[in-house]
Design an enzyme around this catalytic site. Structure first.
Site, PDB file in Angstrom:
ATOM      1  N   ARG A  48      12.889  -0.763  -3.223  1.00  0.00           N
ATOM      2  CA  ARG A  48      11.831  -1.262  -4.114  1.00  0.00           C
ATOM      3  C   ARG A  48      11.614  -0.343  -5.326  1.00  0.00           C
ATOM      4  NH1 ARG A  48       7.751  -4.064  -0.824  1.00  0.00           N
ATOM      5  NH2 ARG A  48       8.909  -5.463   0.553  1.00  0.00           N
ATOM      6  N   ASP A 159      -6.172  -9.785  -5.161  1.00  0.00           N
ATOM      7  CA  ASP A 159      -5.037  -9.029  -4.623  1.00  0.00           C
ATOM      8  C   ASP A 159      -4.924  -7.742  -5.431  1.00  0.00           C
ATOM      9  OD1 ASP A 159      -2.507  -9.939  -2.682  1.00  0.00           O
ATOM     10  OD2 ASP A 159      -2.024  -8.300  -4.050  1.00  0.00           O
TER      11      ASP A 159
END
Ligand SMILES: C[S@@+](CC[C@H](N)C(=O)[O-])C[C@H]1O[C@@H](n2cnc3c(N)ncnc32)[C@H](O)[C@@H]1O
Length: 287
Positions: A48, A159
């Protein structure tokens, strides 16, 4: 992974990545958003973050660790990259069914009589959860929805990851992503655009998508009638889960519902504030 495999893995990597780099990144992510990245997640961290190391023109993870120590914008990008945002339309559909059968009818009545209803999709990822929730509530009845949306109904969806919130706000998904939406609801609430489907602005504008770290301050006034907080606590340790659950309980009206993910459970003192209603569905009891 055995030693030889680990070595081969290191040699195949584009960037130098040491255990100390992994631990520094994991500590930073844990402190800011509570997500656990133990040693076993080294490959995930590498996969990532490597694109960020490349984008920043760096050659090692150690340099990247130094960078995110001082550059708050890049640190936010690293955290964004390390959140796992897996979701789907009508995921764990039994929650939407329970809400529509038991909870929504009295709330819709309340709205019709001029009362207020507040709903929160906490850790909404790319929007599939709050859109599913509204579609489930309204069914295919667009004029009924229009009437209800003129009443005092608010849905908040939050979020910590800005990139998934951007997708949520755009409300545009591939047909494949939308395949779990029942056909009648797809017809009522989406229109085609190339290979994608776009959610009707009536639904999109009914949801307030906002950035919010569940571990940080919540600039939220008032209480909610129902909170969905699903499949985010799985990334947290027990003390973080316990603190979050206590805060969610405080934010719920008496009689309000809390839905959590299929592998999550209520822990700590907060358990006494709830009655279990069904699969991972909890109703707050009166104080
Ligand atoms: C696996 S998704 C779950 C999405 C949706 N609730 C569902 O069940 O399908 C988890 C989401 O939690 C978010 N998240 C992780 N840590 C968070 C935090 N500290 N505050 C807010 N959101 C967080 C991630 O960005 C991600 O979008």
């Amino acid at each position: 992974m055995n030693r030889t495999a680990a070595l081969a893995d290191t040699r195949a990597r584009e960037f130098d990545f040491r255990a100390a780099d992994h631990r520094a990144i994991a500590a930073l992510v844990y402190d800011e958003v509570g997500i656990l990245l133990p040693d076993g997640k080294a490959q995930l961290v590498y996969g990532r973050i490597a694109p960020r190391v490349r984008a920043c023109g760096l050659e090692t993870f150690a340099d990247y660790v130094t960078l995110i120590g001082r550059d708050t914008v890049e640190r936010a990008r690293a955290i964004d990259a390390l959140t796992t945002n897996h979701t789907s339309f009508f995921r764990e559909n039994h929650h939407f069914e329970d809400f529509v059968e038991r909870i929504w009818p009295p709330l819709a009545d309340r709205l019709a009589k001029g009362g207020r209803v507040r709903l929160w999709s906490a850790a909404c990822s790319s929007g599939e959860e709050p859109y599913s929730w509204l579609m489930a509530m309204f069914g295919a009845d667009r004029s009924g929805a229009q009437r209800l949306l003129k009443a005092d109904l608010r849905m908040l969806a939050t979020d910590v990851s800005p990139s998934v919130l951007a997708t949520a706000r755009a409300g545009q998904y591939s047909k494949e992503t939308m395949r779990t939406v029942p056909a009648s609801l797809r017809t009522a609430w989406t229109r085609g655009e190339g290979d994608d489907l776009v959610v009707d602005p009536m639904l999109r504008d009914a949801i307030a998508f906002r950035p919010l770290n569940l571990l940080g301050d919540w600039p939220i006034k008032g209480r909610f009638d129902t909170i969905f907080c699903r499949n985010v606590m799985i990334y947290f340790d027990e003390p973080t889960k316990e603190r979050l659950l206590a805060r969610l309980a405080d934010r719920l009206e008496a009689g309000g519902m809390l839905y959590i993910g299929h592998s999550e459970r209520l822990i700590g003192a907060v358990q006494h504030k709830f009655q279990s209603i069904g699969r991972t569905a909890y109703q707050k009891v009166a104080a």
